[in-house]
Design a protein around this motif. Structure first.
Motif, short mmCIF file in Angstrom:
data_model
loop_
_atom_site.label_atom_id
_atom_site.label_comp_id
_atom_site.label_asym_id
_atom_site.label_seq_id
_atom_site.Cartn_x
_atom_site.Cartn_y
_atom_site.Cartn_z
N VAL A 99 14.55 36.85 63.68
CA VAL A 99 14.14 38.17 64.18
C VAL A 99 13.80 39.05 62.98
N PRO A 100 12.68 39.77 63.02
CA PRO A 100 12.27 40.56 61.87
C PRO A 100 12.83 41.98 61.84
N ASN A 101 13.23 42.48 63.00
CA ASN A 101 13.60 43.90 63.10
C ASN A 101 14.35 44.12 64.42
N GLU A 102 14.61 45.39 64.74
CA GLU A 102 15.37 45.68 65.95
C GLU A 102 14.62 45.29 67.22
N ARG A 103 13.30 45.42 67.19
CA ARG A 103 12.54 45.00 68.37
C ARG A 103 12.70 43.50 68.59
N GLY A 104 12.66 42.73 67.51
CA GLY A 104 12.90 41.30 67.64
C GLY A 104 14.29 41.00 68.15
N LEU A 105 15.27 41.78 67.70
CA LEU A 105 16.63 41.60 68.19
C LEU A 105 16.72 41.91 69.67
N ALA A 114 22.29 33.25 71.00
CA ALA A 114 23.64 33.36 70.44
C ALA A 114 23.63 33.44 68.92
N GLU A 115 22.48 33.22 68.31
CA GLU A 115 22.44 33.12 66.85
C GLU A 115 21.06 33.55 66.35
N ILE A 116 21.04 34.44 65.35
CA ILE A 116 19.78 34.90 64.80
C ILE A 116 19.76 34.74 63.29
N ALA A 117 18.56 34.90 62.73
CA ALA A 117 18.40 34.94 61.28
C ALA A 117 17.48 36.10 60.94
N ILE A 118 17.75 36.75 59.82
CA ILE A 118 16.87 37.78 59.28
C ILE A 118 16.26 37.25 57.99
N MET A 141 16.50 48.60 57.01
CA MET A 141 15.89 48.00 58.19
C MET A 141 16.81 46.96 58.82
N PHE A 142 17.49 46.18 57.96
CA PHE A 142 18.32 45.10 58.47
C PHE A 142 19.69 45.57 58.96
N GLU A 143 20.19 46.69 58.43
CA GLU A 143 21.56 47.11 58.75
C GLU A 143 21.80 47.25 60.25
N PRO A 144 20.94 47.97 61.00
CA PRO A 144 21.20 48.07 62.44
C PRO A 144 21.01 46.74 63.17
N VAL A 145 20.13 45.89 62.66
CA VAL A 145 19.92 44.58 63.29
C VAL A 145 21.20 43.76 63.20
N VAL A 146 21.76 43.68 61.99
CA VAL A 146 22.96 42.88 61.78
C VAL A 146 24.15 43.50 62.50
N SER A 147 24.27 44.83 62.42
CA SER A 147 25.39 45.51 63.06
C SER A 147 25.39 45.30 64.56
N ALA A 149 23.84 42.93 66.22
CA ALA A 149 23.98 41.51 66.54
C ALA A 149 25.44 41.07 66.46
N THR A 150 26.11 41.45 65.38
CA THR A 150 27.51 41.04 65.24
C THR A 150 28.39 41.70 66.29
N SER A 151 28.07 42.96 66.64
CA SER A 151 28.84 43.63 67.69
C SER A 151 28.68 42.94 69.03
N ALA A 152 27.52 42.30 69.22
CA ALA A 152 27.27 41.56 70.47
C ALA A 152 27.79 40.13 70.41
N GLY A 153 28.44 39.79 69.29
CA GLY A 153 29.02 38.46 69.17
C GLY A 153 28.08 37.39 68.65
N LEU A 154 26.92 37.79 68.13
CA LEU A 154 25.97 36.83 67.61
C LEU A 154 26.32 36.43 66.18
N ARG A 155 26.05 35.22 65.86
CA ARG A 155 26.13 34.75 64.47
C ARG A 155 24.82 35.14 63.78
N VAL A 156 24.91 35.62 62.53
CA VAL A 156 23.72 36.08 61.80
C VAL A 156 23.59 35.34 60.47
N ARG A 157 22.44 34.78 60.25
CA ARG A 157 22.11 34.16 58.97
C ARG A 157 21.12 35.04 58.24
#
Length: 318
Positions: A99-105, A114-118, A141-147, A149-157
């Protein structure tokens, strides 16, 4: 054609001594995403799903399935939502997406991922071209995406590109690369993949960069490697990373891939070539090489060109 299997190749050795090499390597298969995004041929949804099915049947447990980027930028993956909805559900198989950004998320969350990568950059020039922002801005740009995602229980790479060389800036400072990578991990990524985006790294550079990460407090247990084979160094670079303790390696079935934003980049390390080497080192990986070779021969036919993998060429005649 020589029957290499009849010769008893590759020569397998016992499992490596503890501490010398990892006893098992996780292969992070990027062919369905990083591989197909750079192909001039846009494959049908059915072909992509069959590719994923075959890769899972070959024993690959991590299949980076697609990317929720704008179809305007990567038209080859415009069917991401449809593909995710139809993914073959195989026990033990993970399907991360980029996912490139929040829209992608947003799209990934809607699809039940269940799992994304930035995808970050180690250099200013590539950040401007690939992310349309500077290196400092990418973290914002990435901070809200990761935050989120992790709050939703997703694994982030996290991916970090241009770690070893940049066509516009040359060789980046290892300390700077390590600091940038540490910042991505600090955002909440559980793993960081170090990308040789244009395929210029050498084993000495790999050792130096891994030491630089150690110096900023990032151990090899949180790192993966992602090599391209422009100068034929992908396997030797991988071996250097393995000897340093890295146990997750990105690769692409048949050597598919490149980078649409770096024209000098050639294909990824071929998964078959990686598996052949791991077999010879006595390292477990869980992949059926013959089944994987058949898959890449089949995919080469879909694309209308030979496979870039030397192992596929040797064993499959592609």
């Amino acid at each position: 054609m020589t029957d290499f299997r009849a010769l008893g190749l590759p020569q397998r050795v016992p499992a490596p001594e503890p501490g010398a090499l990892p006893s098992r390597v996780t292969i992070w298969e990027v062919g369905p995403r990083d591989g197909l995004q750079n192909e001039s041929t846009t494959l049908t949804l059915d072909v992509k799903l069959e590719f994923l099915r075959r890769l899972a049947a070959a024993g690959l447990s991590v299949l980076e399935a697609t990317s929720f980027v704008s179809p305007r930028w990567v038209p080859q993956l415009a069917d991401a939502a449809e593909l995710i909805a139809a993914l073959p559900q195989v026990p033990g198989v993970r399907y991360p997406v980029l996912v490139p950004n929040e829209r992608g998320l947003d799209r990934a969350l809607e699809a039940g991922i269940a799992e994304i990568a930035i995808f970050g950059s180690a250099t200013e020039s590539f950040a401007r071209r690939n992310l349309n922002c500077g290196m400092a801005e990418q973290f914002a740009m990435f901070e809200p995406v990761v935050s989120r995602a992790t709050s939703a229980g997703l694994r982030v790479r996290g991916y970090l590109s241009m770690c070893f060389g940049d066509p516009w800036e040359g060789t980046p400072d290892p300390a700077s690369v390590a600091e940038t990578g540490r910042r991505l991990l600090d955002l909440g990524c559980d793993q960081l993949s170090l990308g040789d985006t244009i395929g210029v790294a050498t084993p000495g550079q790999v050792e130096t960069l891994l030491k630089a990460f150690d110096e900023v407090g990032v151990g090899v247990d949180r790192l993966a490697v992602h090599f391209h084979d422009t100068f034929g160094q992908a396997l030797s670079n991988t071996l250097a990373a393995l000897r340093a303790g890295v146990s997750t390696v990105d690769s692409s079935a048949g050597g598919l891939g490149g980078c649409p934003y770096a024209e000098s980049a050639t294909g990824n390390l071929a998964t078959e070539d990686l598996v052949w080497m791991l077999d010879g080192l006595g390292i477990e990986h869980g992949v059926d090489l013959d089944e994987l070779v058949r898959t890449s021969v089949w995919m080469a036919r879909q694309l209308g060109r030979p496979s870039a993998s030397r192992v596929v060429t040797a064993l499959g005649g592609s």
